[in-house]
Design an enzyme around this catalytic site. Structure first.
Site, mmCIF file in Angstrom:
data_model
loop_
_atom_site.group_PDB
_atom_site.id
_atom_site.type_symbol
_atom_site.label_atom_id
_atom_site.label_comp_id
_atom_site.label_asym_id
_atom_site.label_seq_id
_atom_site.Cartn_x
_atom_site.Cartn_y
_atom_site.Cartn_z
ATOM 1 N N LYS A 192 41.583 28.942 39.396
ATOM 2 C CA LYS A 192 41.033 30.032 38.188
ATOM 3 C C LYS A 192 41.068 31.071 39.256
ATOM 4 C CE LYS A 192 38.861 32.153 34.399
ATOM 5 N NZ LYS A 192 40.306 33.109 34.618
ATOM 6 N N SER A 214 34.607 34.826 32.014
ATOM 7 C CA SER A 214 35.705 34.001 32.168
ATOM 8 C C SER A 214 35.869 32.944 31.745
ATOM 9 C CB SER A 214 36.486 33.853 33.108
ATOM 10 O OG SER A 214 37.696 35.043 32.815
ATOM 11 N N HIS A 246 41.087 22.313 45.314
ATOM 12 C CA HIS A 246 41.489 21.536 43.137
ATOM 13 C C HIS A 246 40.326 20.513 43.363
ATOM 14 C CE1 HIS A 246 45.784 22.382 44.439
ATOM 15 N NE2 HIS A 246 45.674 22.804 42.986
ATOM 16 N N HIS A 247 39.117 20.556 44.393
ATOM 17 C CA HIS A 247 37.328 19.727 43.702
ATOM 18 C C HIS A 247 36.981 20.218 42.379
ATOM 19 C CE1 HIS A 247 35.833 24.138 44.372
ATOM 20 N NE2 HIS A 247 34.956 22.993 43.909
ATOM 21 N N LYS A 255 44.601 32.519 42.737
ATOM 22 C CA LYS A 255 44.350 34.250 42.613
ATOM 23 C C LYS A 255 46.222 34.255 43.044
ATOM 24 C CE LYS A 255 42.189 38.257 42.642
ATOM 25 N NZ LYS A 255 40.675 37.819 42.101
ATOM 26 N N LYS A 314 33.713 31.908 44.903
ATOM 27 C CA LYS A 314 32.696 32.647 43.765
ATOM 28 C C LYS A 314 32.187 31.608 42.988
ATOM 29 C CE LYS A 314 34.956 36.341 43.182
ATOM 30 N NZ LYS A 314 35.389 37.572 43.087
HETATM 31 P P1 NAD Z 1 41.280 48.947 38.794
HETATM 32 O O1 NAD Z 1 42.745 48.652 38.961
HETATM 33 O O2 NAD Z 1 40.695 48.450 37.181
HETATM 34 O O3 NAD Z 1 40.785 49.595 39.222
HETATM 35 C C1 NAD Z 1 40.621 49.653 40.913
HETATM 36 C C2 NAD Z 1 40.153 51.213 40.913
HETATM 37 O O4 NAD Z 1 40.835 51.299 41.968
HETATM 38 C C3 NAD Z 1 41.630 52.081 41.162
HETATM 39 O O5 NAD Z 1 40.608 53.250 39.272
HETATM 40 C C4 NAD Z 1 41.568 53.173 41.406
HETATM 41 O O6 NAD Z 1 42.471 53.872 41.608
HETATM 42 C C5 NAD Z 1 40.865 52.923 42.915
HETATM 43 N N1 NAD Z 1 41.600 52.793 43.904
HETATM 44 C C6 NAD Z 1 42.774 52.342 44.315
HETATM 45 N N2 NAD Z 1 42.496 52.479 46.078
HETATM 46 C C7 NAD Z 1 41.039 53.710 46.191
HETATM 47 C C8 NAD Z 1 41.208 54.442 47.364
HETATM 48 N N3 NAD Z 1 41.049 54.079 48.511
HETATM 49 N N4 NAD Z 1 39.781 54.310 47.123
HETATM 50 C C9 NAD Z 1 38.764 54.676 45.933
HETATM 51 N N5 NAD Z 1 39.592 54.321 44.986
HETATM 52 C C10 NAD Z 1 40.630 54.013 45.006
HETATM 53 O O7 NAD Z 1 40.318 47.178 39.349
HETATM 54 P P2 NAD Z 1 39.308 46.235 38.861
HETATM 55 O O8 NAD Z 1 39.984 45.328 38.129
HETATM 56 O O9 NAD Z 1 38.171 46.928 39.264
HETATM 57 O O10 NAD Z 1 39.362 45.741 40.703
HETATM 58 C C11 NAD Z 1 38.448 46.321 41.930
HETATM 59 C C12 NAD Z 1 38.364 45.232 42.896
HETATM 60 O O11 NAD Z 1 37.360 44.357 41.853
HETATM 61 C C13 NAD Z 1 39.408 44.559 43.258
HETATM 62 O O12 NAD Z 1 38.960 43.985 45.122
HETATM 63 C C14 NAD Z 1 38.700 43.316 42.668
HETATM 64 O O13 NAD Z 1 39.648 41.611 43.367
HETATM 65 C C15 NAD Z 1 37.771 42.593 42.338
HETATM 66 N N6 NAD Z 1 36.920 42.167 41.268
HETATM 67 C C16 NAD Z 1 37.982 42.377 40.013
HETATM 68 C C17 NAD Z 1 37.285 41.760 38.719
HETATM 69 C C18 NAD Z 1 37.650 42.331 37.272
HETATM 70 O O14 NAD Z 1 37.126 41.329 36.874
HETATM 71 N N7 NAD Z 1 38.285 43.258 37.135
HETATM 72 C C19 NAD Z 1 36.287 40.846 38.717
HETATM 73 C C20 NAD Z 1 35.899 40.470 39.905
HETATM 74 C C21 NAD Z 1 36.642 41.122 41.380
#
Ligand code: NAD
Length: 478
Positions: free
Chosen positions: A76, A369, A70-71, A112, A100
């Protein structure tokens, strides 16, 4: 991959890994041990359960919201919908959000959320019920609000879920003018922002382009400078993976491999990302794509194929001591959160590789965001007030220069110069600026800190220093 047992007790060490990285980076700072402890700890962990109707009966759903720091307010972070989600994972992801936000100078603390379900096992109606009930539970405990804690999409969630959250929050807070700022990643029709959907992947691609543009660094790892022609393998064809692959291709890289949970495909001459995406949409699998030269039933084998850059964009703990020796890439650019374990990172650097760390590489999502939240609080779209004014000013200038010089611009030149910026252009320009500046900030720390080992350590050092200053400014630390 993370797992947990039936009672939801975490049996993995993702948060421990984040703390390991933190402790190591802290040795390159001069802060009081108590202050470091405060920065590292998770401030609030809310674990709850709620029932939903399923079929003729009920099902109890496990869920979490963690506010790590909470700094800065609000906190978010996204909400993960996954049957693998557990408390340790949500704590680790919340902590990463804190660092981040500090790295990209977004004035939020980290948070989260997690809902322990596989969305594929629920109807749209059930998912809506789960999401709305989750939101109500957050409201009851004051864990959501435009100045308190602002969720966003993560693995397994997207615009649709964010719109249910926004609607539930607004309904439960009638008359609250800033209610739409309680969640980001909303559809544009519901006061979302242009460019948010693709922001994380676009940011990953910009981060990679910036990293490979530094000739001196590329020489050290045996690559030439520049993104053009670099061979890339992407794991995960979801939001982050798909958009990373799309923008890397636009920047001139060649996507040679794509890995999904059902398998992986490879073609040294390049894969057409859009047509692979359409093939998967139509058939339900990445396998069987006509343009692939090789297929792997074991998806992890796909990560080990020849390439210059590997982009894990699925989940954490994908690159470990078990497979790091077989990774042929020279650069790992972490689209996902926590895809590389500390042991694997050390081994990768030892064999001459470089990692663009998650807390910087995938920060494009939270950056945009932040823009969406600003838009919601100001109640006006970016560009709305000044676009026409800018165009008129530019037009006057062009007319004047043409008059003085006697040189007439053609219509394309004229419209390029005259055009005022749209919301999307402003968002993309703000995102690009953030990613480029932040990369060089991290690199500078890396270059100027004696004995520092990795870009991740440098990113942590920068984040810790900024958060420490916030605590000092709040007057809670001398
Ligand atoms: P998403 O659900 O849109 O996509 C994830 C994809 O990974 C899916 O298509 C899924 O089938 C695939 N997947 C799952 N397990 C797998 C495996 N073992 N091997 C290969 N593919 C696999 O999710 P996202 O939003 O793209 O998030 C993906 C990562 O990015 C997460 O770690 C998330 O925390 C991070 N992230 C997302 C955002 C965002 O804006 N969405 C922002 C920052 C970080």
């Amino acid at each position: 991959m993370t797992t947990n047992n039936s009672v939801g007790v975490p049996d993995n060490h993702f948060f421990g890994d984040v703390c390991k990285f933190f402790d190591h980076a802290a040795t390159f700072t001069k802060h009081d041990a108590g202050l470091l402890d405060q920065i590292k700890s998770c401030n609030s962990v809310y674990r709850f359960r709620f029932p939903i109707r399923k079929g003729n009966g009920f099902e109890v759903i496990d869920a979490w919201r963690v506010e790590h720091s909470h700094h800065q307010s609000p906190t978010k972070g996204g909400i993960r919908y996954s049957e693998m989600v557990n408390e340790d994972e949500v704590m680790a992801l919340a902590a990463l959000m804190t660092y981040k936000c500090a790295i990209v100078n977004v004035p939020f603390g980290g948070a989260k959320g997690g809902i322990k379900i596989n969305p594929k096992n629920y109807t749209v109606g059930e998912l809506e019920n789960i999401t709305r009930r989750y939101t109500v539970e957050l409201i009851k405990k004051n864990f959501i609000g435009p100045s308190i804690d602002v969720p966003a999409p993560d693995y397994g969630s997207g615009e649709r879920e964010m719109s249910w959250i926004a609607d539930t929050y607004a309904t439960m807070n009638p008359g609250q003018l800033d209610a739409m700022g309680a969640v980001t990643g909303k559809p544009i029709a519901l006061q979302g922002i242009a460019g948010r959907r693709e922001a994380t992947g676009r940011g990953v691609a910009i981060a990679i382009r910036e990293c490979v543009s530094v000739g001196e660094d590329m020489q050290k790892i045996g690559l030439t400078a520049g993104i053009s022609g670099k061979r890339v393998i992407v794991q995960g064809l979801g939001n982050v993976g798909y958009h990373s692959a799309k923008f890397l291709t636009e920047f001139g890289a060649i996507v040679v491999g794509l890995c999904e949970y059902e398998g992986a495909i490879y073609n040294a001459d390049g894969l057409d990302v859009e047509s692979v995406f359409q093939h998967r949409k139509a058939t339900g699998s990445i396998l069987g794509y006509a343009g692939a030269k090789r297929e792997f039933i074991d998806s992890m084998e796909g990560l080990e194929q020849p390439c210059d850059i590997l982009v894990p964009a699925a989940l954490e703990n994908q690159i470990t001591s078990a497979n790091i020796g077989k990774i042929q890439a020279k650069i790992i650019a972490e689209g996902a959160n926590g895809p590389t374990t500390p042991e694997a990172e050390a081994a990768f650097y030892q064999k001459g590789g470089l990692i663009i760390p998650d807390m910087y590489a995938n920060a494009g999502g939270v950056t945009v965001s932040y823009f969406e939240w600003l838009k919601n609080l100001s109640h006006v779209a970016f560009g709305r007030m000044n676009r026409r004014f800018e165009e008129n000013s530019n037009l006057n200038l062009v007319n004047m220069v043409e008059g003085i010089t006697g040189v007439a611009l053609n219509s394309v030149q004229r419209s390029t110069i005259v055009k005022g910026a749209s919301e999307l252009e402003l968002v993309n320009s703000g995102l690009e600026d953030t990613m480029i500046r932040s990369y060089h900030e991290i690199r500078e720390t890396f270059m100027n800190t004696e004995k520092i080992d990795t870009l991740r350590t440098a990113a942590f050092v920068g984040a810790i220093n900024k958060i420490a200053v916030s605590y000092q400014n709040l007057g809670v630390w001398p």
